[in-house]
Scaffold this active site. Sequence first.
Site, PDB file in Angstrom:
ATOM      1  N   ASP A 127      -0.717  51.995   6.633  1.00 23.95           N
ATOM      2  CA  ASP A 127      -1.245  50.637   6.801  1.00 23.95           C
ATOM      3  C   ASP A 127      -0.635  49.740   5.722  1.00 23.95           C
ATOM      4  O   ASP A 127      -1.335  49.207   4.868  1.00 23.95           O
ATOM      5  CB  ASP A 127      -2.776  50.669   6.691  1.00 23.95           C
ATOM      6  CG  ASP A 127      -3.420  49.356   7.104  1.00 23.95           C
ATOM      7  OD1 ASP A 127      -2.744  48.541   7.780  1.00 23.95           O
ATOM      8  OD2 ASP A 127      -4.593  49.142   6.743  1.00 23.95           O
TER       9      ASP A 127
ATOM     10  N   ASN B 142       1.083  48.878  -0.226  1.00 21.18           N
ATOM     11  CA  ASN B 142      -0.107  48.142   0.193  1.00 21.18           C
ATOM     12  C   ASN B 142      -0.336  46.846  -0.571  1.00 21.18           C
ATOM     13  O   ASN B 142      -1.359  46.191  -0.392  1.00 21.18           O
ATOM     14  CB  ASN B 142      -1.343  49.040   0.078  1.00 21.18           C
ATOM     15  CG  ASN B 142      -1.163  50.343   0.820  1.00 21.18           C
ATOM     16  OD1 ASN B 142      -0.979  51.382   0.194  1.00 21.18           O
ATOM     17  ND2 ASN B 142      -1.151  50.304   2.143  1.00 21.18           N
TER      18      ASN B 142
ATOM     19  N   VAL C 184      -3.234  42.213  -0.936  1.00 19.00           N
ATOM     20  CA  VAL C 184      -3.550  43.631  -0.872  1.00 19.00           C
ATOM     21  C   VAL C 184      -3.976  43.969   0.550  1.00 19.00           C
ATOM     22  O   VAL C 184      -4.758  43.234   1.153  1.00 19.00           O
ATOM     23  CB  VAL C 184      -4.715  43.990  -1.829  1.00 19.00           C
ATOM     24  CG1 VAL C 184      -5.035  45.468  -1.771  1.00 19.00           C
ATOM     25  CG2 VAL C 184      -4.403  43.549  -3.245  1.00 19.00           C
ATOM     26  N   CYS C 185      -3.477  45.071   1.066  1.00 22.65           N
ATOM     27  CA  CYS C 185      -3.914  45.553   2.373  1.00 22.65           C
ATOM     28  C   CYS C 185      -4.964  46.633   2.136  1.00 22.65           C
ATOM     29  O   CYS C 185      -4.646  47.760   1.773  1.00 22.65           O
ATOM     30  CB  CYS C 185      -2.731  46.112   3.162  1.00 22.65           C
ATOM     31  SG  CYS C 185      -3.198  46.601   4.822  1.00 22.65           S
ATOM     32  N   LEU C 186      -6.212  46.250   2.291  1.00 26.24           N
ATOM     33  CA  LEU C 186      -7.331  47.151   2.081  1.00 26.24           C
ATOM     34  C   LEU C 186      -8.177  47.110   3.351  1.00 26.24           C
ATOM     35  O   LEU C 186      -8.738  46.062   3.697  1.00 26.24           O
ATOM     36  CB  LEU C 186      -8.126  46.685   0.859  1.00 26.24           C
ATOM     37  CG  LEU C 186      -9.143  47.622   0.254  1.00 26.24           C
ATOM     38  CD1 LEU C 186      -8.499  48.925  -0.198  1.00 26.24           C
ATOM     39  CD2 LEU C 186      -9.824  46.951  -0.929  1.00 26.24           C
TER      40      LEU C 186
END
Length: 155
Positions: free
Chosen positions: A124, A83, A90-92
């Site tokens: 994700d 992530n 950052v994939c949040l």
Amino acid sequence: MASASPSSSRRLTKEYSDLREHPIPDIRVNLVDDNLFHWACTALGPSDSVYAGGKFHFSLKFPLDYPFQPPTIEFTTRIYHPNFDSEGNVCLAILKQQVFKPSIKLRSVLEQILQLLREPNPDDPLVASIAEQYRNDRPSFDKIARDYVEQFAKS
């Protein structure tokens, strides 16, 4: 040059004060050059994760119309994680434009960063190859992640 609205400044002041008075365990926040719209943060790797013992530095930058737009996060400590990419992105989920709402507090954002360190979300990912390795070859993922902690996150 555009300036921040008074409500943005009030909101950030309140959230920053709350985080300083009631800190999240394993997260530190400081202003960069006394700028409410730029925070320097450190997350300690959770002891029950492959990131244990690491110190992960990142910045939070807030748009002038915060909280109507999400902040941006940039990790400055290299990390091997599905992530987080090599550019510090950052994939949040809660920070995605279509998901973010003004009611989301920064405490929740920071707690979710710790949760990602505790338990990556391979469904994700920002880095598909690392997500695939996390799912299909966990021992190799764990070893590389620990090696990154030793090499990049011990300062």
